[in-house]
Design an enzyme around this catalytic site. Structure first.
Site, short mmCIF file in Angstrom:
data_model
loop_
_atom_site.label_atom_id
_atom_site.label_comp_id
_atom_site.label_asym_id
_atom_site.label_seq_id
_atom_site.Cartn_x
_atom_site.Cartn_y
_atom_site.Cartn_z
N GLY A 80 -4.44 -23.70 -6.48
CA GLY A 80 -3.45 -24.23 -5.67
C GLY A 80 -2.62 -25.34 -5.75
O GLY A 80 -1.73 -25.71 -5.11
N CYS B 115 0.97 3.53 12.46
CA CYS B 115 2.03 3.90 11.79
C CYS B 115 2.58 5.24 12.39
O CYS B 115 1.73 6.31 12.32
CB CYS B 115 1.94 3.80 10.36
SG CYS B 115 3.15 4.67 9.17
N CYS C 159 1.95 7.86 9.25
CA CYS C 159 0.53 8.01 8.61
C CYS C 159 -0.55 7.83 9.58
O CYS C 159 -1.70 8.17 9.33
CB CYS C 159 0.18 7.53 7.12
SG CYS C 159 -0.13 5.94 7.48
N CYS D 144 4.64 2.17 7.98
CA CYS D 144 3.83 1.11 7.27
C CYS D 144 5.03 0.32 6.11
O CYS D 144 5.71 1.15 5.84
CB CYS D 144 3.13 1.92 6.10
SG CYS D 144 1.57 2.61 6.80
N CYS E 287 1.03 4.22 2.50
CA CYS E 287 1.45 5.19 3.75
C CYS E 287 1.54 6.66 3.03
O CYS E 287 0.79 7.69 3.52
CB CYS E 287 3.01 4.86 4.24
SG CYS E 287 3.46 5.76 5.69
#
Lengths: 293, 201, 369
Positions: free
Chosen positions: A32, A241, A244, A266, A272
């Site tokens: 970080g 979606c 899909c 997606c 997808c």
């Protein structure tokens, strides 16, 4: 003027790679924390992935399989351009399939498919400093990180709540790493934040213009900042979606006409396609083979 | 017989071998305690194990002053390193980016090496130290970033007070030193974030 | 039926092909030569070399051609090439006192040793478009004078002889010159790295900042002590030989501004300096640089920092036009994932305030993790 540039494997010279590699090792050792590095001028514009490209170039080898996505998609122009760059300068095998990739360079998304051990996710980062919009001075923000002085960030998020009833940050949502450093996850939607936590993959972040590299080793504690009375939440979508039928994934809104017609599909194109190949179908989807014809 | 020439023993293909050695140490740092292999081709004078030579060739150059254990200092290794990488010898340990120690010397104290500052904790040394073996020693439990739950390591030849010293290093966080232990062609990384405990028998 | 957009690759290839076509322009017109650009657009070449930090006129000319005359694009091209070049070492500091002078003016003295020399300047041209340049009319050969064998001493050296101006600043003997292209910036900067950043900084940005100091935003009362343009020799010290060898000549523009300073508890009243040094002939840039350099020395002289031109982090972090253009222009890359997140939030907040959607329903809701 003859003999113009022949480039090294993966474009960068070895001295530059060493410098970036050393920065990556320290970044992994201090999760970080933003390690300054002597970012080079790349043959693509600043703000277009030069940090991610330098990180990828420094780690990439002939046995890697590279995937490049922008907005979750492999075929957005900048993703195509970066992928073509590495094919040209490193002759590396490329793929669009998340599962097959050893290195995934990304802008703005984390793939939906759970990343696994041994994979490396390289983020392109425009502004690595999570405190930058609260305090523009590097000299000041550096001190704030040194002292773990993150009050300003909490004040900002709380002001959002006071004004809007919500934390109004929807992407580049700040996280705290191992209880120490507040880190910018790059402009991914906050939907993706939980995927960073305890990920099996190594996550590397490169900011070329701002000359910073930072990292999350695998299995690292990554917590999105929040408040007891306003816990962190992610976006969810009312419908699956349209292509899909996937639920619990991030969707792009596609404008179909100028009468308010919309559909949601997606954002992760590989995910997808993979689902459609498996026979899943949304309410406006067509089986994959048919679509290709 | 160790080849003592300073002109040989480098990478035959610095670009690809350097990349492979880097991935070994990057994976090692990202997965503390996990033993990684290097390709074993580099050989340096001074009884330096191949993994240590590979790390030197991969990470060190004229921007990174190095320091050495006493017996290495007396060997042809510094000349080899200077020839192969262009790296300068640090004036004092406190100026070193990397430090190399073999079993011929005592395991070094961590004091005296740069640990970085709170503003720049990355400006700290990476110690690369040969141990008798990476396995077969007293078992230690490792926890921290890069480790799923916990891992067990058992390097052989660490000093008796190693755990106390490592704990001390951990309290300095985000400052601190990072450690790479090597044996032959293999290496094991302990970044400053790794917490170690003696394993209950 | 909806099929997701594909074909980024073909689109890019076609765009490149169209770009090449537009660059070439009308095929009935002869293509412009690199040599023509180098010799007839030499100030453009100079700017590209200066801001790319690479002294190579023919490559700069190639970059200008390739960029269709877009200067920042040309600078970018040359810098991306520069990055790939190996570093053999550092030259010795150039001696601008020994410059073969093509132009030299001082605003502080009417006459001075070595004299004033106008040189190839636009200064006193009347800015009337010249129809003669529409054709290739013969141009007279210029009058030149034999260069004086002596060094033309710099105005600041003359002032320094009287102790009226601060001496040339120097770094400690041990100090290795920094290189902002090889090490990340670290604020506050040392003066050598700051001057480097200014030397490759955007001409327009520095010009505007310098102008702002003249209009009262950190006024530093400057005089153009001296501006000189000419060729200097670059030498490199080769330890193996034990002496310096000349590598060649470069054209430089140097500006030393002379600025007021009243003195402080520790320093006597004396003039101070601002310094500008730029590849090629670029007076505007060198002068702007010297004014900004002086403004950035505010802290050194205990002056209050009240204006943008005095703010080192603000000036240096934003002076690089290749960085600036990249980041501003990156906004044209797709951001639809983030925009979707913002759309959702705005719709939701409007719904909470009872504002009905005009013609569509929000498709998203917030769910607890």
């Amino acid at each position: 003027m003859s003999g113009l540039a022949t480039y090294n494997f993966a474009y960068l010279d070895e001295q530059t790679k060493r410098m970036i590699r050393r920065a990556i090792l320290k970044a992994i050792a201090i999760p970080g924390y933003q390690v300054p590095f002597a970012s080079r001028e790349m043959p693509m514009p600043y703000g277009w992935g030069t940090g991610g490209v330098q990180v990828t170039a420094a780690i990439l080898g002939p046995s890697d399989v590279l995937k490049v996505i922008d907005q979750g998609a492999d075929d957005t122009t900048n993703a195509v351009s970066i992928r073509a760059f590495f094919q040209k300068v490193a002759n590396v095998e490329v793929t669009t399939r998340t599962k097959e990739a050893t290195i995934i360079q990304t802008r703005h998304r984390i793939p939906e498919e759970k990343l696994t051990e041994g994979q490396v996710l390289v983020y392109q980062v425009p502004i690595p400093e999570p405190l930058r919009f609260l305090e523009p001075r590097e000299t000041e923000t550096r001190k704030m990180h040194a002292l773990s002085e993150y009050g300003l960030m909490h004040v900002k998020l709380y002001e959002d709540i006071a004004r809007n009833g919500h934390i109004a940050t929807t992407y580049a949502y700040p996280v705290k790493v191992e209880g120490r450093y507040v880190m910018d996850p790059s402009p991914t939607p906050k939907f993706d934040n939980p995927k960073m936590h305890m990920s099996e993959a190594l996550q590397l972040f490169g900011a070329g213009r701002e000359k910073r590299i930072y990292a999350l080793p695998p299995f690292t504690d990554v917590v999105s900042l929040d408040f007891d009375d306003h816990p962190f939440t992610v976006q969810s979508f009312e419908k699956p979606c349209a292509l899909c039928g996937a639920e619990g994934v991030y969707l792009d809104e596609v404008v179909l006409d100028d009468r308010g017609g919309r559909m949601f599909v997606c954002s992760d194109t590989d995910y997808c396609e993979d689902r459609r190949a498996q026979g899943f179908l949304g309410d406006q989807g067509v089986p994959l083979k048919e679509a290709a014809e | 017989m160790q080849d003592t020439s300073i002109f040989t023993g480098g990478f035959a293909d610095p670009v690809l071998q350097g990349q492979a050695a880097f991935r070994a140490v990057m994976d090692g740092m990202a997965n503390p305690g996990r033993i990684k292999e290097t390709d074993g081709t580099p050989s340096a004078p001074g009884g330096v194990p191949s993994a240590m030579a590979a790390l030197a060739l991969t990470l060190v150059d004229h921007d990174t002053p190095f320091t050495l254990g006493e017996s290495l200092r007396a060997s042809a290794f510094p000349a080899w390193l200077a020839f192969q990488t262009g790296a300068p010898m640090a004036d004092t340990a406190f100026d070193a980016s990397f430090a190399f120690f073999t079993c011929a010397d005592a395991f070094p104290a961590f004091e005296g090496f740069p640990i970085g500052s709170d503003e720049y904790p990355d400006r700290s040394v990476t110690l690369i130290i040969e141990v008798e073996a990476l396995e077969g020693g007293p078992q230690l439990t490792a926890r921290g970033p890069g480790i799923r739950e916990s891992a067990v390591i058992a390097p052989k030849g660490l000093p008796a007070d190693f755990l106390a010293r490592w704990r001390e290093n951990g309290t300095l966080f985000p400052r601190g030193i990072d450690l790479v232990l090597v044996e032959g062609t293999r290496l094991l990384c302990l970044p400053r974030t790794t917490r170690l405990q003696a394993r209950e028998a | 039926m909806y099929v997701a957009v594909k074909g980024g690759e073909a689109a890019i290839a076609n765009a490149h092909r169209l770009l090449a076509d537009r660059r070439r322009g009308d095929r009935a017109i002869r293509a412009i030569g690199i040599d023509q650009i180098e010799s007839q657009l030499s100030l453009a070449v100079d700017r590209v070399m200066a801001e790319a930090s690479l002294y190579d006129p023919s490559l700069a000319a190639l970059a200008i051609k390739q960029s269709r005359g877009d200067m920042i694009e040309a600078i970018f091209l040359l810098r991306a090439y520069r990055t790939t070049l190996p570093r053999f070492g550092y030259s010795e500091p150039v001696d601008t006192g020994a410059m073969r002078i093509e132009r030299r003016v001082s605003a502080t003295y009417k006459d001075l040793p070595g004299g004033q020399l106008l040189g190839p300047t636009f200064d006193y041209t009347h800015r009337l478009l010249d129809p003669a340049l529409q054709t290739d009319e013969a141009v007279e050969t210029p009058l030149t004078r034999t260069p004086s064998p002596e060094n033309t001493s710099r105005v600041t050296d003359i002032l320094n002889g009287e102790g009226l101006i601060e001496p040339d600043s120097s770094m400690e003997d041990e100090h290795e010159p920094g290189d902002i292209t090889r090490t990340p910036l670290d604020f506050p900067m040392t003066r050598d790295t700051r001057l480097q950043a200014l030397a490759r900084g955007d001409e327009g940005f520095l010009l505007a900042l310098a102008y702002s100091t003249q209009r009262g935003y950190a006024r530093t009362h400057p005089f153009a002590g001296e501006i000189r343009i000419g060729m200097v020799e670059v030498e490199m010290d080769l330890p193996e030989l034990g002496f310096s060898v000349p590598l060649g000549e470069v054209r430089l523009t140097e500006c030393q501004s002379v600025n007021q300073f009243k003195g402080s508890a520790t320093q006597p009243p004396q003039f101070t300096r601002g310094y500008g040094l730029v590849f090629g002939q670029s007076e505007r840039k060198a002068m702007a640089m010297s004014l900004v350099d002086r403004a950035l020395r505010a802290e050194e002289f205990g002056e209050d920092i009240v204006a943008p031109a005095q703010d080192e982090e603000f000036v240096i972090a934003h002076s690089d036009n290749v960085q600036a253009t990249g980041f501003v222009e990156h906004l044209k890359l797709p951001h639809y994932v983030d925009f979707q997140a913002e759309l959702d939030l705005v719709r939701r907040m409007r719904a909470e305030q009872g504002l009905a959607p005009a013609n569509t329903q929000s498709e998203q809701k917030e769910a607890a993790e």
